[in-house]
Design a protein around this motif. Sequence first.
Motif, PDB file in Angstrom:
ATOM      1  N   VAL A   1      -7.168  15.527  -2.149  1.00 60.35           N
ATOM      2  CA  VAL A   1      -6.799  14.271  -1.503  1.00 60.35           C
ATOM      3  C   VAL A   1      -5.315  14.245  -1.114  1.00 60.35           C
ATOM      4  CG1 VAL A   1      -8.621  12.961  -2.635  1.00 60.35           C
ATOM      5  CG2 VAL A   1      -6.387  13.121  -3.734  1.00 60.35           C
ATOM      6  N   MET A   2      -4.614  15.349  -1.339  1.00 58.16           N
ATOM      7  CA  MET A   2      -3.202  15.414  -0.997  1.00 58.16           C
ATOM      8  C   MET A   2      -3.008  15.878   0.447  1.00 58.16           C
ATOM      9  SD  MET A   2      -1.502  14.437  -3.678  1.00 58.16           S
ATOM     10  CE  MET A   2      -2.791  13.371  -4.341  1.00 58.16           C
ATOM     11  N   VAL A   3      -2.015  15.302   1.101  1.00 59.42           N
ATOM     12  CA  VAL A   3      -1.661  15.683   2.461  1.00 59.42           C
ATOM     13  C   VAL A   3      -0.142  15.765   2.566  1.00 59.42           C
ATOM     14  CG1 VAL A   3      -3.727  14.661   3.482  1.00 59.42           C
ATOM     15  CG2 VAL A   3      -1.653  13.278   3.246  1.00 59.42           C
TER      16      VAL A   3
ATOM     17  N   TRP B   1       0.824  -1.203   0.000  1.00 58.76           N
ATOM     18  CA  TRP B   1       0.000   0.000   0.000  1.00 58.76           C
ATOM     19  C   TRP B   1       0.864   1.261   0.000  1.00 58.76           C
ATOM     20  CZ3 TRP B   1      -4.742  -1.059  -1.338  1.00 58.76           C
ATOM     21  CH2 TRP B   1      -5.307  -2.292  -0.989  1.00 58.76           C
ATOM     22  N   PRO B   2       1.665   1.447  -1.046  1.00 55.84           N
ATOM     23  CA  PRO B   2       2.620   2.562  -1.085  1.00 55.84           C
ATOM     24  C   PRO B   2       1.939   3.924  -1.183  1.00 55.84           C
ATOM     25  CG  PRO B   2       2.449   1.533  -3.233  1.00 55.84           C
ATOM     26  CD  PRO B   2       1.663   0.658  -2.287  1.00 55.84           C
TER      27      PRO B   2
ATOM     28  N   ASN C   1      -5.710   0.744  -9.402  1.00 59.84           N
ATOM     29  CA  ASN C   1      -7.142   0.730  -9.131  1.00 59.84           C
ATOM     30  C   ASN C   1      -7.938   0.951 -10.410  1.00 59.84           C
ATOM     31  OD1 ASN C   1      -6.661   3.455  -9.543  1.00 59.84           O
ATOM     32  ND2 ASN C   1      -7.095   4.078  -7.432  1.00 59.84           N
ATOM     33  N   GLU C   2      -7.260   0.811 -11.563  1.00 63.12           N
ATOM     34  CA  GLU C   2      -7.900   0.923 -12.865  1.00 63.12           C
ATOM     35  C   GLU C   2      -7.591  -0.335 -13.693  1.00 63.12           C
ATOM     36  OE1 GLU C   2      -8.098   5.497 -14.092  1.00 63.12           O
ATOM     37  OE2 GLU C   2      -6.043   4.783 -13.887  1.00 63.12           O
ATOM     38  N   PRO C   3      -8.217  -1.456 -13.373  1.00 65.87           N
ATOM     39  CA  PRO C   3      -7.884  -2.709 -14.068  1.00 65.87           C
ATOM     40  C   PRO C   3      -8.153  -2.669 -15.570  1.00 65.87           C
ATOM     41  CG  PRO C   3      -9.866  -2.957 -12.724  1.00 65.87           C
ATOM     42  CD  PRO C   3      -9.232  -1.658 -12.330  1.00 65.87           C
TER      43      PRO C   3
ATOM     44  N   PRO D   1      -6.834   1.733  -1.014  1.00 69.88           N
ATOM     45  CA  PRO D   1      -7.539   1.250  -2.211  1.00 69.88           C
ATOM     46  C   PRO D   1      -7.760   2.300  -3.280  1.00 69.88           C
ATOM     47  CG  PRO D   1      -8.565   0.398  -0.216  1.00 69.88           C
ATOM     48  CD  PRO D   1      -7.559   1.420   0.231  1.00 69.88           C
ATOM     49  N   ASP D   2      -7.809   3.587  -2.903  1.00 65.84           N
ATOM     50  CA  ASP D   2      -8.026   4.641  -3.894  1.00 65.84           C
ATOM     51  C   ASP D   2      -6.730   5.177  -4.487  1.00 65.84           C
ATOM     52  OD1 ASP D   2     -10.789   4.525  -3.550  1.00 65.84           O
ATOM     53  OD2 ASP D   2     -10.739   5.942  -1.870  1.00 65.84           O
ATOM     54  N   ASN D   3      -5.599   4.704  -3.985  1.00 68.40           N
ATOM     55  CA  ASN D   3      -4.309   5.197  -4.445  1.00 68.40           C
ATOM     56  C   ASN D   3      -3.971   4.617  -5.819  1.00 68.40           C
ATOM     57  OD1 ASN D   3      -1.306   5.323  -4.727  1.00 68.40           O
ATOM     58  ND2 ASN D   3      -1.434   6.219  -2.680  1.00 68.40           N
ATOM     59  N   PRO D   4      -3.509   5.436  -6.781  1.00 68.08           N
ATOM     60  CA  PRO D   4      -3.197   4.935  -8.128  1.00 68.08           C
ATOM     61  C   PRO D   4      -2.118   3.857  -8.169  1.00 68.08           C
ATOM     62  CG  PRO D   4      -3.371   7.321  -8.148  1.00 68.08           C
ATOM     63  CD  PRO D   4      -3.388   6.904  -6.701  1.00 68.08           C
TER      64      PRO D   4
END
Length: 257
Positions: free
Chosen positions: A166-168, A147-148, A206-208, A180-183
Motif C-alpha cells: 500500500v506504499m507509494v 486526511w494526512p 481507524n482502530e477505535p 479512511p484506511d490510513n492509520p
Amino acid sequence: MSQFNRRFFITSAAAAAGLGLAGCVGSQNQMAAAVPASGSPGSPNAQAVADAGLESGSVDYRAMYAAIPDGQFTVPATSLSDINPAFLRKRVAYVTNEAPGTIIVDPANHYLYHVESGGKAMRYGVGVGREGFAWSGEARIKNKQEWPDWYPPQEMLDRRPDLKKVMVELQSGIGMHGGPDNPLGARAMYLWQGNQDTLFRIHGTNEPKTIGTSGSSGCIRMVNQDAVDLYKATEPGTKVVVLGNIGMPPTAKVARS
C-alpha cells in the motif's frame, strides 16, 4: 512546565528517527486502561451502557459518532460497541489554571481536555504511548492536516512487509496517501516546541478499539469523529500540555450543560 520532560528527550526523541514516531502506529501488545469489565470495549454491556445514555435523552451518541461526508472521503461511522462508554465525548467541569483553548492530555487516565471558559472542558477519550514512549511537557500545534499522509519508517516496512503493497512514492518519501484506511485517520495536529518538530501528533485512528489503551509510539490518537471535532475547535499556535504520571486534577465532573 515550559519544556518536555527530560526523559522524553533522552529516551523518546533520540529514538524518533530510528523508530519513526511520526508514524504514530501502535503495538499489537497494547496495555488496556483500567476500566470495569462490564464496560470493556466490544463487550455487550458497552453497547448497553451507551444505549442507556441514548435513552436518557442526555446525548445522542449515535449521531455524534455517525458517518461524516468529508470532501472526497467519508469518515466512517464508529460503532459504540468499539468504545468503552467512559471514553465517549463529554463536556465536563474542569478546574485548571490554563487559559480557555488550551489542550490538556492526561495519559494516565486516557483523556484529552479542550479547556473552555467557565470552568468547563470538552473531554475526549484517547490512546497514548506505550511503555518507553510516554512523554510529558508543553508544545504548540504548529499546523494541521485533513486526511494526512502517513510515512512509516523503513524499520517498520522491514518488519511489516505486508505494508509495502500500500506504499507509494509521495512528496516527502515512501508512504501512504491519506484516506479512511490510513492509520492517522481523518485529521492530524502536529506538535512542535519552538522551531523543533517533536515528531508527535494528535490524530484520528481507524482502530477505535485502541482508545483507552497505551499502545502507540507516543502519539495521541482519537476516534475520527472526535479528532474532527477538536480540529475544528483549534488553531495553529494552540498550547498543548501533556501531564505526567500524576494525571488530572480530581475535580473533573460531567457538566450539566
